[in-house]
Design a protein around this motif. Sequence first.
Motif, mmCIF file in Angstrom:
data_model
loop_
_atom_site.group_PDB
_atom_site.id
_atom_site.type_symbol
_atom_site.label_atom_id
_atom_site.label_comp_id
_atom_site.label_asym_id
_atom_site.label_seq_id
_atom_site.Cartn_x
_atom_site.Cartn_y
_atom_site.Cartn_z
ATOM 1 N N TRP A 1 -52.046 -29.028 19.111
ATOM 2 C CA TRP A 1 -52.793 -28.113 19.936
ATOM 3 C C TRP A 1 -54.227 -28.411 19.643
ATOM 4 N N GLU B 1 -58.554 -27.732 21.512
ATOM 5 C CA GLU B 1 -59.431 -27.127 22.464
ATOM 6 C C GLU B 1 -59.747 -28.175 23.472
ATOM 7 N N ARG C 1 -60.048 -24.532 26.555
ATOM 8 C CA ARG C 1 -58.743 -24.253 26.586
ATOM 9 C C ARG C 1 -57.892 -24.699 25.685
ATOM 10 N N ARG C 2 -56.574 -24.050 25.112
ATOM 11 C CA ARG C 2 -55.687 -24.595 24.181
ATOM 12 C C ARG C 2 -54.742 -25.608 24.902
ATOM 13 N N ARG C 3 -54.704 -26.734 24.634
ATOM 14 C CA ARG C 3 -53.895 -27.909 25.302
ATOM 15 C C ARG C 3 -53.329 -28.709 24.254
#
Lengths: 107, 343
Positions: free
Chosen positions: A63, A65, A69-71
Amino acid sequence: MGDVSRGELELLLLACVRDEPAHGYSIIEELKRRSRGELELAESTIYPALHRLETDGALTSDWGEVGGRRRRVYRITRRGKTLLGERETAWERMNTAVRRVIGEQPA
Amino acid sequence: MTPDAQEQITAYLAELSAHLEAGLARRQRILDEVRGHLEDAVDAGTPVAEALAAFGPPEEVAARFGPDMVGRVDGLFHRAYTRLDRSLADHPIGTACAMGAAGGGALLLRHLASGEGLPAAAQQAYALVGVALLGAFLARAWLVRCHPADSHRARVGALASAHPYLAALTSPLAWMGAALSIAMVSVDSRLPTSVALFMAGATAAFSWISIALSPGTRVGRWLLSFPTSRQMTVAFGPLALVGLAAMGDEVVWLASTAALLLLRHVALTAAATVFERGSPAGDRRARFEARHPALAWTSLALAAFAPIAVEDPRGVGAALVVLAGFRLQSRSDARRRIEAGGR
């Protein structure tokens, strides 16, 4: 054009993350960009393929940023690079063979 | 991203989650990735309906991910459970009678095979277990029917989403586990008859209380209008009281079981309250998920169960009840996380 085999899909995905890590949506966008819109793959086939490649050790993911956003970001492993090389060679051979069969001389 | 778009994505993910055959960690990863993908697509200017259509029907998408080992086992369990639950919702009396006849027949055969008659205490305990099960079955059927939808899966999904704790309480599987343990207890001469009757009676009383709490009644609707964490406390209150009363009985195994149940309810209450407060949006949600306590609660429950299992193997019945509850709880937790992400 949209139908690709499982092996071809994995080749395409590995090629998309060869140079830099990427998350699922950006990989799909990259596929569209590089194929100039010719490859209209079902989007939901991409993630299971990414998971398979990760299980096989060809990719790792974490995971991170991206744009605030968290991707889930995928990166290729050494094993993945080897697999990519093998798949590229197999694809070239197949391509050459098909061209011969349909009567076109490969360049 | 508009609230409407978020809502549509959330509904899509809830349906996808219902079709996925995956363990909790893998399920959550898939849902998070798909959410990220859909949000990116919408942010890039694709209308949300188009983004969802491009991703594909949830059932198809779930099939593409395929089951993992946990999902495979879970799927087998879930399909059997769903068949039973659907049958119960559609034909409550018939299903209850069939199960009562099967269970009663098996117990009768056991007594006949052993050459003993049916002890008077066992007769009374069985009768109470029958009343308990009938109450639980009717409560479950009523609850499911209070949430009309196109399919049984959707009805149960709506029930679990709106009232996850009542859904878990009236789970036939949980009640069958309870009934089994009570039946085991009732034929065990080491256990005082009064305790067996107390357990069976408490189960019967609680199953009928759960009917009174269902949204089909005025009292139930009023109670269920409280916020979720309080609703759960209210719903579990009677059971917690049963646990406390049992502890007062000073019977070792019974006290252990009651303590385990009480521990579970306290843990669930705390987890739900923390979750409600900790999951409004964005980074807070991510931080909360990073230390999501589902595994911790499960470990705690299993750890609490271990001494009981060593001390008295009859605790296996109680464990089945607890594990069935946890399974339902984990599903409702996943759904709640999805919904919280949409807010």
